[in-house]
Design a protein around this motif. Structure first.
Motif, PDB file in Angstrom:
ATOM      1  N   UNK A 160       0.830  -1.208   0.000  1.00 36.14           N
ATOM      2  CA  UNK A 160       0.000   0.000   0.000  1.00 36.14           C
ATOM      3  C   UNK A 160       0.867   1.262   0.000  1.00 36.14           C
ATOM      4  N   UNK A 161       1.995   1.231   0.708  1.00 35.03           N
ATOM      5  CA  UNK A 161       2.865   2.411   0.796  1.00 35.03           C
ATOM      6  C   UNK A 161       3.466   2.750  -0.564  1.00 35.03           C
ATOM      7  N   UNK A 162       3.982   1.750  -1.260  1.00 40.35           N
ATOM      8  CA  UNK A 162       4.583   1.974  -2.574  1.00 40.35           C
ATOM      9  C   UNK A 162       3.512   2.458  -3.551  1.00 40.35           C
ATOM     10  N   UNK A 163       2.378   1.772  -3.550  1.00 41.63           N
ATOM     11  CA  UNK A 163       1.283   2.132  -4.448  1.00 41.63           C
ATOM     12  C   UNK A 163       0.822   3.568  -4.183  1.00 41.63           C
ATOM     13  N   UNK A 164       0.665   3.927  -2.940  1.00 44.80           N
ATOM     14  CA  UNK A 164       0.173   5.257  -2.570  1.00 44.80           C
ATOM     15  C   UNK A 164       1.138   6.357  -2.988  1.00 44.80           C
ATOM     16  N   UNK A 165       2.425   6.152  -2.732  1.00 41.68           N
ATOM     17  CA  UNK A 165       3.419   7.174  -3.084  1.00 41.68           C
ATOM     18  C   UNK A 165       3.480   7.395  -4.591  1.00 41.68           C
ATOM     19  N   UNK A 166       3.522   6.308  -5.328  1.00 40.12           N
ATOM     20  CA  UNK A 166       3.602   6.429  -6.784  1.00 40.12           C
ATOM     21  C   UNK A 166       2.313   7.029  -7.321  1.00 40.12           C
ATOM     22  N   UNK A 167       1.190   6.507  -6.876  1.00 33.55           N
ATOM     23  CA  UNK A 167      -0.094   6.970  -7.397  1.00 33.55           C
ATOM     24  C   UNK A 167      -0.289   8.469  -7.162  1.00 33.55           C
ATOM     25  N   UNK A 168       0.014   8.961  -5.965  1.00 32.40           N
ATOM     26  CA  UNK A 168      -0.220  10.381  -5.693  1.00 32.40           C
ATOM     27  C   UNK A 168       0.665  11.266  -6.569  1.00 32.40           C
ATOM     28  N   UNK A 169       1.910  10.864  -6.792  1.00 28.72           N
ATOM     29  CA  UNK A 169       2.777  11.688  -7.644  1.00 28.72           C
ATOM     30  C   UNK A 169       2.355  11.613  -9.108  1.00 28.72           C
ATOM     31  N   UNK A 170       1.902  10.455  -9.550  1.00 25.22           N
ATOM     32  CA  UNK A 170       1.460  10.295 -10.939  1.00 25.22           C
ATOM     33  C   UNK A 170       0.152  11.035 -11.178  1.00 25.22           C
ATOM     34  N   UNK A 171      -0.752  10.987 -10.213  1.00 27.03           N
ATOM     35  CA  UNK A 171      -2.016  11.712 -10.344  1.00 27.03           C
ATOM     36  C   UNK A 171      -1.732  13.209 -10.485  1.00 27.03           C
ATOM     37  N   UNK A 172      -0.792  13.710  -9.711  1.00 30.27           N
ATOM     38  CA  UNK A 172      -0.426  15.123  -9.797  1.00 30.27           C
ATOM     39  C   UNK A 172       0.097  15.466 -11.196  1.00 30.27           C
ATOM     40  N   UNK A 173       0.964  14.634 -11.725  1.00 30.00           N
ATOM     41  CA  UNK A 173       1.512  14.868 -13.070  1.00 30.00           C
ATOM     42  C   UNK A 173       0.403  14.791 -14.111  1.00 30.00           C
ATOM     43  N   UNK A 174      -0.443  13.778 -14.008  1.00 25.41           N
ATOM     44  CA  UNK A 174      -1.517  13.588 -14.987  1.00 25.41           C
ATOM     45  C   UNK A 174      -2.495  14.765 -14.972  1.00 25.41           C
ATOM     46  N   UNK A 175      -2.841  15.248 -13.793  1.00 22.00           N
ATOM     47  CA  UNK A 175      -3.773  16.377 -13.702  1.00 22.00           C
ATOM     48  C   UNK A 175      -3.134  17.662 -14.218  1.00 22.00           C
ATOM     49  N   UNK A 176      -1.876  17.873 -13.884  1.00 21.80           N
ATOM     50  CA  UNK A 176      -1.171  19.061 -14.361  1.00 21.80           C
ATOM     51  C   UNK A 176      -1.059  19.034 -15.886  1.00 21.80           C
ATOM     52  N   UNK A 177      -0.749  17.876 -16.437  1.00 19.61           N
ATOM     53  CA  UNK A 177      -0.623  17.721 -17.886  1.00 19.61           C
ATOM     54  C   UNK A 177      -1.989  17.836 -18.566  1.00 19.61           C
ATOM     55  N   UNK A 178      -3.010  17.294 -17.936  1.00 22.07           N
ATOM     56  CA  UNK A 178      -4.367  17.415 -18.466  1.00 22.07           C
ATOM     57  C   UNK A 178      -4.774  18.881 -18.561  1.00 22.07           C
ATOM     58  N   UNK A 179      -4.427  19.658 -17.552  1.00 21.37           N
ATOM     59  CA  UNK A 179      -4.720  21.088 -17.592  1.00 21.37           C
ATOM     60  C   UNK A 179      -3.970  21.770 -18.739  1.00 21.37           C
ATOM     61  N   UNK A 180      -2.719  21.389 -18.940  1.00 24.54           N
ATOM     62  CA  UNK A 180      -1.942  21.961 -20.048  1.00 24.54           C
ATOM     63  C   UNK A 180      -2.628  21.652 -21.380  1.00 24.54           C
ATOM     64  N   UNK A 181      -3.077  20.413 -21.543  1.00 27.00           N
ATOM     65  CA  UNK A 181      -3.759  20.030 -22.782  1.00 27.00           C
ATOM     66  C   UNK A 181      -5.057  20.815 -22.953  1.00 27.00           C
ATOM     67  N   UNK A 182      -5.779  21.010 -21.883  1.00 19.47           N
ATOM     68  CA  UNK A 182      -7.020  21.789 -21.951  1.00 19.47           C
ATOM     69  C   UNK A 182      -6.743  23.219 -22.407  1.00 19.47           C
ATOM     70  N   UNK A 183      -5.694  23.818 -21.862  1.00 16.05           N
ATOM     71  CA  UNK A 183      -5.324  25.181 -22.271  1.00 16.05           C
ATOM     72  C   UNK A 183      -4.902  25.212 -23.741  1.00 16.05           C
ATOM     73  N   UNK A 184      -4.155  24.203 -24.172  1.00 12.95           N
ATOM     74  CA  UNK A 184      -3.716  24.109 -25.568  1.00 12.95           C
ATOM     75  C   UNK A 184      -4.927  23.960 -26.487  1.00 12.95           C
ATOM     76  N   UNK A 185      -5.885  23.121 -26.067  1.00 14.31           N
ATOM     77  CA  UNK A 185      -7.077  22.927 -26.893  1.00 14.31           C
ATOM     78  C   UNK A 185      -7.907  24.197 -27.039  1.00 14.31           C
TER      79      UNK A 185
END
Length: 189
Positions: A160-185
């Motif tokens: 759970x610890x490994x999954x949680x650490x990776x997931x939270x950092x990846x979710x942050x990257x994915x959301x930040x990148x999703x916002x960039x794509x939205x602005x580009x669109x």
């Protein structure tokens, strides 16, 4: 003696403050159309004075912020990879995740490079459309790579610890990148 009369200096200061508010409002308004508006405002508000009211500059800042988020996530995952307590399955997931994040960073850099080629009076409409299609493809691919990182957890025994650490950092990257794509669109070209 001051070369600027006090009334002119006050007017200049007021004008600067008005410009800062206008720039901040531009970022806030632009972010309000994204998938994660609070995160967008948090990440991009500090760039308001650089962006001014230029949507292209805002998109470049959003891509740069996404790259930094991906680098931070990659650094975290690389640190996790050095833990001796990882199982073989966890080590494999972490290794794949590092590769996916590297791909994400490369794709986001390609996006910035393509956006830099756009502009100027010599850019033909077809070329702009082609470059923007490339930008959107690379940013979308970056989001896919981010999600692929966490897909590795499915059906595998991961702490759970490994999954949680990776997931939270990846979710942050994915959301930040999703916002960039939205602005580009939302760009007009």
């Amino acid at each position: 003696m001051s070369a600027i009369p006090s009334s002119a200096a006050a007017s200049s200061s007021s004008s600067s403050s008005s410009s800062n508010n206008k720039d901040s409002n531009f970022v806030k308004t632009s972010c309000s159309t994204t998938t994660y508006p609070k995160l967008c405002k948090k990440r991009l508000s500090s760039y308001a004075s650089v962006v001014r009211s230029n949507p292209w500059k805002l998109c470049n800042c959003a891509l740069s912020v996404s790259i930094q988020a991906a680098r931070n996530a990659s650094s975290l995952v690389a640190t996790l990879s050095k833990q001796r307590s990882l199982t073989k399955a966890e080590a494999g997931i972490v290794k794949d995740c590092i590769e996916n994040l590297g791909d994400t960073i490369d794709e986001l850099k390609q996006s910035i490079k393509a956006m830099a080629q756009i502009g100027g009076s010599s850019s033909a409409k077809n070329d702009v459309e082609f470059q923007m299609a490339n930008v959107k493809t690379w940013v979308s691919a970056a989001i896919t790579d981010e999600n692929t990182c966490t897909d590795g957890f499915a059906g595998r025994k991961v702490s759970a610890a490994v999954k949680s650490q990776i997931r939270s950092s990846i979710v942050d990257v994915a959301r930040t990148t999703s916002n960039a794509l939205s602005l580009i669109n939302s760009l007009k070209y």
